[in-house]
Design an enzyme around this catalytic site. Sequence first.
Site, PDB file in Angstrom:
ATOM      1  N   SER A 123       0.761  -1.319   0.074  1.00  0.00           N
ATOM      2  CA  SER A 123       0.037  -0.010  -0.251  1.00  0.00           C
ATOM      3  C   SER A 123       0.829   1.257  -0.005  1.00  0.00           C
ATOM      4  CB  SER A 123      -0.856   0.194   1.342  1.00  0.00           C
ATOM      5  OG  SER A 123      -1.587  -1.314   1.519  1.00  0.00           O
ATOM      6  N   HIS A 144      -0.825  -2.218  -7.078  1.00  0.00           N
ATOM      7  CA  HIS A 144      -1.711  -1.816  -5.969  1.00  0.00           C
ATOM      8  C   HIS A 144      -3.166  -1.858  -6.178  1.00  0.00           C
ATOM      9  CE1 HIS A 144      -2.707   1.400  -2.898  1.00  0.00           C
ATOM     10  NE2 HIS A 144      -2.898   0.153  -2.215  1.00  0.00           N
ATOM     11  N   GLU A 156      -3.653   0.698  -9.153  1.00  0.00           N
ATOM     12  CA  GLU A 156      -2.226   1.666  -9.231  1.00  0.00           C
ATOM     13  C   GLU A 156      -1.166   0.892  -9.810  1.00  0.00           C
ATOM     14  OE1 GLU A 156      -2.177   5.520  -6.247  1.00  0.00           O
ATOM     15  OE2 GLU A 156      -1.807   3.810  -5.559  1.00  0.00           O
ATOM     16  N   ASN A 194      -2.865   6.811  -1.477  1.00  0.00           N
ATOM     17  CA  ASN A 194      -2.745   6.964  -0.125  1.00  0.00           C
ATOM     18  C   ASN A 194      -1.914   8.209   0.344  1.00  0.00           C
ATOM     19  OD1 ASN A 194      -4.389   4.578   0.355  1.00  0.00           O
ATOM     20  ND2 ASN A 194      -2.684   3.001   0.395  1.00  0.00           N
TER      21      ASN A 194
END
Length: 412
Positions: A123, A144, A156, A194
């Site tokens: 992540s 991801h 991603e 994130n």
Amino acid sequence: MSNPYNVQQTAVIGAGTMGRGIVISLARAGLPVLWLDNDPKATEAGLAMLAQTWRQQVDKGRLTGEEADACLARVRRVSGYAELAQVDLVIEAVYENLALKQEIFRTLDATLKPEAILASNTSALDIDAIAAVTQRPAQVLGLHFFSPAHVMKLLEVVRGAATSPAVLDTAQALGRRMGKEVVVARNCPGFIGNRMLATYVAEARKLLLEGALPRQVDEALQGFGFAMGPFRMYDVVGNDLQWRARQLAGQGMDAPLVQVDNALCARERFGQKVGKGYYRYAAGSREALHDPEVDELVIQVSRDLGMRRREVDDAEILERCLLALVNEGAKILEENMAASSHDIDRVYLFGYGFPQATGGPMHWADEQGLGLILARLERLQGLFGEHWRPAGLILRLVADNRRLADVREGQA
Ligand code: NAD
């Protein structure tokens, strides 16, 4: 060997939440998958979950019985790395720990054929630090997925410093074959999604300490059109994940912003899975019910921190949470971590429940008028300090009368 990266045989390491969704996505795309977990019970439970998922899809008429059987037949549990020697691409989805991932990548590098691609579902960890332990850094990248991986549209693709263009193309094609919205991010902590989320959540947490309550923050953002406000999101993800990570790392426990989370976890309010978190949940229900106990706890924590609580209105909640996303998004674009503002918008629309009608946070900012966004950021900077300093890119675009959408890759 005209096309060294023709992906036919895949493998997944890890049979937890993410590994399961990734295996479903690969098998549904027609790809055979070898599946390895160091806990045999995990792959066993994983296979049962796959069978159940596909059975439900048959019941709903989304899959024929033959297709479901074919999906299941594509997945095979293995018990050691030697059985992975001939795979074309492997996706690792074990615990979020750099040393563990590096150990696994060392083993994969030593065992898999030289042209195999090695991907991590991390992540936020440094893809280059993972690639560095292998002899094939050009064939290492991040893939991801978002939870649940077989449902969420976003993928991603994280490009490391050494990832080759051919490997990147192969990964994007694979993502599209799985029906994903593919966005390429460069390697920075948290990548695109994130990294932006961290700034948004920080504002939401500060608002709690200053005077807002969780339900008010969530309702303001849901009123804007978010699928879920940040505290409902934490209840779904599990408040304990970050809390345990802080404890394991032995750092970050004292930060004022996590004190509400710490207090919730100390009371085992881990989220939906245990029936209570920021909200409470009736047995077996996902409906988030207001819990006055949580409001009292938030008020107590902010008082213990010496905060003087004040009235926070919905307009301030939206202003701070949305502009935090926009300013960080602009920095990501400026640093060339995303190829375009449109890619950043796709990350938020397909991975984070940002309202579709707005076109995404960057498009929303362009529509508001970047000059106005700049003035609002400067106002927040004056009120709350330097972390609100507007991204240099926004200043330059306003001066040139251009939009975020005008920025092309490498020209920020
Ligand atoms: P999880 O705890 O549900 O599953 C991890 C699995 O890895 C377990 O089954 C465990 O037995 C297995 N494992 C541990 N060590 C192993 C080893 N040495 N060899 C083989 N298997 C091993 O974790 P998760 O939520 O599926 O997360 C996996 C990865 O995906 C993490 O890097 C996480 O950051 C990332 N991720 C998670 C989410 C999410 O919402 N859960 C979203 C995106 C990415």
